[in-house]
Design a protein around this motif. Sequence first.
Motif, PDB file in Angstrom:
ATOM      1  N   GLY A  11     -13.600  16.638   5.285  1.00  0.00           N
ATOM      2  CA  GLY A  11     -12.478  15.798   5.655  1.00  0.00           C
ATOM      3  C   GLY A  11     -11.669  15.330   4.466  1.00  0.00           C
ATOM      4  O   GLY A  11     -12.054  15.508   3.306  1.00  0.00           O
ATOM      5  N   LEU A  12     -10.502  14.737   4.783  1.00  0.00           N
ATOM      6  CA  LEU A  12      -9.629  14.123   3.786  1.00  0.00           C
ATOM      7  C   LEU A  12      -9.861  12.624   3.782  1.00  0.00           C
ATOM      8  O   LEU A  12     -10.125  12.026   4.834  1.00  0.00           O
ATOM      9  N   VAL A  13      -9.746  12.012   2.611  1.00  0.00           N
ATOM     10  CA  VAL A  13      -9.742  10.559   2.528  1.00  0.00           C
ATOM     11  C   VAL A  13      -8.476  10.151   1.784  1.00  0.00           C
ATOM     12  O   VAL A  13      -8.144  10.692   0.733  1.00  0.00           O
ATOM     13  N   VAL A  14      -7.736   9.228   2.401  1.00  0.00           N
ATOM     14  CA  VAL A  14      -6.444   8.793   1.880  1.00  0.00           C
ATOM     15  C   VAL A  14      -6.540   7.297   1.569  1.00  0.00           C
ATOM     16  O   VAL A  14      -6.929   6.514   2.440  1.00  0.00           O
ATOM     17  N   THR A  15      -6.201   6.903   0.354  1.00  0.00           N
ATOM     18  CA  THR A  15      -6.152   5.477   0.053  1.00  0.00           C
ATOM     19  C   THR A  15      -4.782   4.954   0.460  1.00  0.00           C
ATOM     20  O   THR A  15      -3.751   5.554   0.152  1.00  0.00           O
ATOM     21  N   CYS A  16      -4.784   3.828   1.150  1.00  0.00           N
ATOM     22  CA  CYS A  16      -3.527   3.356   1.737  1.00  0.00           C
ATOM     23  C   CYS A  16      -3.546   1.847   1.872  1.00  0.00           C
ATOM     24  O   CYS A  16      -4.435   1.286   2.515  1.00  0.00           O
ATOM     25  N   GLY A  17      -2.559   1.199   1.252  1.00  0.00           N
ATOM     26  CA  GLY A  17      -2.337  -0.216   1.452  1.00  0.00           C
ATOM     27  C   GLY A  17      -1.042  -0.411   2.217  1.00  0.00           C
ATOM     28  O   GLY A  17      -0.425   0.546   2.699  1.00  0.00           O
ATOM     29  N   ARG A  18      -0.598  -1.665   2.320  1.00  0.00           N
ATOM     30  CA  ARG A  18       0.630  -1.953   3.059  1.00  0.00           C
ATOM     31  C   ARG A  18       1.807  -1.102   2.579  1.00  0.00           C
ATOM     32  O   ARG A  18       2.554  -0.530   3.370  1.00  0.00           O
ATOM     33  N   GLY A  19       1.966  -1.048   1.266  1.00  0.00           N
ATOM     34  CA  GLY A  19       3.135  -0.387   0.699  1.00  0.00           C
ATOM     35  C   GLY A  19       3.169   1.116   0.895  1.00  0.00           C
ATOM     36  O   GLY A  19       4.223   1.739   0.767  1.00  0.00           O
ATOM     37  N   GLN A  20       2.008   1.729   1.207  1.00  0.00           N
ATOM     38  CA  GLN A  20       1.963   3.186   1.382  1.00  0.00           C
ATOM     39  C   GLN A  20       1.805   3.599   2.848  1.00  0.00           C
ATOM     40  O   GLN A  20       1.701   4.785   3.150  1.00  0.00           O
ATOM     41  N   ALA A  21       1.771   2.629   3.761  1.00  0.00           N
ATOM     42  CA  ALA A  21       1.441   2.949   5.154  1.00  0.00           C
ATOM     43  C   ALA A  21       2.451   3.906   5.791  1.00  0.00           C
ATOM     44  O   ALA A  21       2.074   4.913   6.402  1.00  0.00           O
ATOM     45  N   MET A  22       3.740   3.630   5.660  1.00  0.00           N
ATOM     46  CA  MET A  22       4.729   4.502   6.280  1.00  0.00           C
ATOM     47  C   MET A  22       4.720   5.881   5.621  1.00  0.00           C
ATOM     48  O   MET A  22       4.855   6.913   6.299  1.00  0.00           O
ATOM     49  N   ILE A  57     -11.915  15.586   0.292  1.00  0.00           N
ATOM     50  CA  ILE A  57     -10.734  15.741  -0.554  1.00  0.00           C
ATOM     51  C   ILE A  57      -9.988  14.415  -0.561  1.00  0.00           C
ATOM     52  O   ILE A  57      -9.527  13.950   0.486  1.00  0.00           O
ATOM     53  N   LEU A  58      -9.901  13.810  -1.724  1.00  0.00           N
ATOM     54  CA  LEU A  58      -9.121  12.589  -1.894  1.00  0.00           C
ATOM     55  C   LEU A  58      -7.660  12.972  -2.086  1.00  0.00           C
ATOM     56  O   LEU A  58      -7.348  13.851  -2.894  1.00  0.00           O
ATOM     57  N   ILE A  59      -6.743  12.317  -1.341  1.00  0.00           N
ATOM     58  CA  ILE A  59      -5.323  12.614  -1.524  1.00  0.00           C
ATOM     59  C   ILE A  59      -4.528  11.317  -1.585  1.00  0.00           C
ATOM     60  O   ILE A  59      -4.894  10.305  -0.985  1.00  0.00           O
ATOM     61  N   ASP A  60      -3.444  11.363  -2.341  1.00  0.00           N
ATOM     62  CA  ASP A  60      -2.503  10.258  -2.344  1.00  0.00           C
ATOM     63  C   ASP A  60      -1.725  10.239  -1.033  1.00  0.00           C
ATOM     64  O   ASP A  60      -1.582  11.272  -0.352  1.00  0.00           O
ATOM     65  N   ALA A  61      -1.170   9.079  -0.702  1.00  0.00           N
ATOM     66  CA  ALA A  61      -0.432   8.934   0.557  1.00  0.00           C
ATOM     67  C   ALA A  61       0.821   9.796   0.602  1.00  0.00           C
ATOM     68  O   ALA A  61       1.298  10.149   1.686  1.00  0.00           O
ATOM     69  N   ASP A  62       1.386  10.150  -0.572  1.00  0.00           N
ATOM     70  CA  ASP A  62       2.639  10.915  -0.593  1.00  0.00           C
ATOM     71  C   ASP A  62       2.438  12.383  -0.949  1.00  0.00           C
ATOM     72  O   ASP A  62       3.339  13.045  -1.454  1.00  0.00           O
ATOM     73  N   LEU A  74       6.989  -2.540   5.511  1.00  0.00           N
ATOM     74  CA  LEU A  74       7.215  -1.685   4.347  1.00  0.00           C
ATOM     75  C   LEU A  74       6.696  -2.305   3.066  1.00  0.00           C
ATOM     76  O   LEU A  74       6.871  -1.756   1.989  1.00  0.00           O
ATOM     77  N   SER A  75       6.071  -3.470   3.127  1.00  0.00           N
ATOM     78  CA  SER A  75       5.518  -4.064   1.917  1.00  0.00           C
ATOM     79  C   SER A  75       4.334  -4.943   2.279  1.00  0.00           C
ATOM     80  O   SER A  75       4.054  -5.174   3.440  1.00  0.00           O
TER      81      SER A  75
END
Length: 552
Positions: free
Chosen positions: A206-217, A298-303, A551-552
């Motif tokens: 699987g993928l794991v994505v780190t995500c906070g408020r600013g990266q949610a959208m 697999i670690l991935i960035d939100a973008d 968005l923040s």
Amino acid sequence: MQRSSAADLPRWRREDDAECEEGKGLKSPQGRRPPVDRPTAWFALGALLYLVFLLFAGRTGSLNVVPESDPDYAYPAAALAARSSGSGPLLEDLALDAIVRELHDKSTHEIEEMALAQAFPHLLRDLPALVAGGWNATSLAGHAQAAAAHRSLVRLRVAMRRNNRTRMPALDSAATALERRVYPWLRRPLSQLNAPASRTGAPSRGLVVTCGRGQAMTAAASLRALREGVGSSIAVTIAYAGDADLPLEYREALERWIPRGDGLEFLDLTAWVDESAKMEGWAVKPFALLLAPYDHAILIDADVYWLQPPETLFTDPGYLATGALFFHDRTVGAARDLATWAESWLPAPSSHARALRSWRGLSLHEQESGVVAVDRTVSLPALAAAASLNARPLRDAVYAHIHGDKETFWLAWEAVSAQYAFVPGFGSAIGRPPPPPATPAGFRYPEGKTVCGGLLHADRAGNPLWFNGGLEVDKWAQPGRLLRFSHYLLDNDAANVAWMYGASSPEGYCLAKFGVRAVPVALEQGMIALLDGFLVIYNATIASGVWAGKLS
């Protein structure tokens, strides 16, 4: 390392275990050891020489891909086939199996001590002081030594279990005590981090994505593009550092917008890591990979946007051979004196590390941590070491020399003497050649050999695989202006390269390559259609109204 006196050295066995009576079990260097008969001694010498050969080959040979070349992996075909199904030991662990098998007729106490003495003789000497905390927890050198010792104990325990030795009271006790000292922020033991099997019983992926408020959208758009554009149904876990980082309303919005595929879960890292680690920002990423609920993660960035299914990484020969697959970042800037700093605390830097651009002063950055693929069944100790470099109290000292979490992955693997592989090639570009300047005095890019766009990474065949940075030209300097796609440009040799970005670069992040072979490649129509589809999904995500006020 500060040494304790003989009186302070702890016993390595649990006194409440009936089998660990006086004169048996693991002993400190001051204690007695079981006598070794002559045939066993001859075998021990042979096994040790075999171990040294394999470990030396692994640290200096063709398993470690250096930037200048991509040699074949010296990995036995049968073992490689076994690893492709998610089972079988790494090459460096085959020697441990040989040692344990040859000690099959020994008692539990004898096999524990004799295997440790043969596989890691230095550890037999140093372990009592390490377990007792005879090292500086705020020192990178002391921490690296203790983390490497912990990994050695874990590897030996796994090898014994693999060979039907399930009772290891002394090794278990020493490893547990050392783990508590090296990783005090863990709420539960590493042994409890094993991922559940998939529904089919096969190793989970699987993928794991780190995500906070600013990266949610941003994460909502990229993960929807993964499902609807690329067609990947791979399971996804979104990791966050508590409710303040990603509140419930954000998680519910993500769940509504992202197709589930084979699974969409949320992981609160604070359930496993206490507040002493001070997880925040970039530092969250290694913790997410450490705690990912998959065997192969697999670690991935939100973008991050995928141009091929991410599952292809699990069959990469570097991943199979080492259990850890990394990507090179852009070749940019003059490097800090990374080598001098790293050598001041790494126990034994490998030839792989010494060949990296950043080590040789050729680039400010080495690793692009937007995608990191790890076989967690063999990499938990190295992952814990990476997380520790991003946790207090070590983080400030580490971040003073490198840019955030980027280099902490390969540095952690080096610290514990674990093998890793980089995919050949360096940070490249996907987008379009810059248009001519609007005025004769306007900003001019190198003609014919420049592409501006996302930070592209290719597979081993040179085909576009994924890119980082999202779909905006420059989310910092030009937010809201979207990329256009027609070409890509690869940097295969980290030579004759220049990057332009920031407020002084009207077209955002642009790669210029000089030389005869540096030619922008036109994207095929199918790829352009895929990328245009990403833009449609991104615009639909913004227009959906789901993210209003989020968005923040």
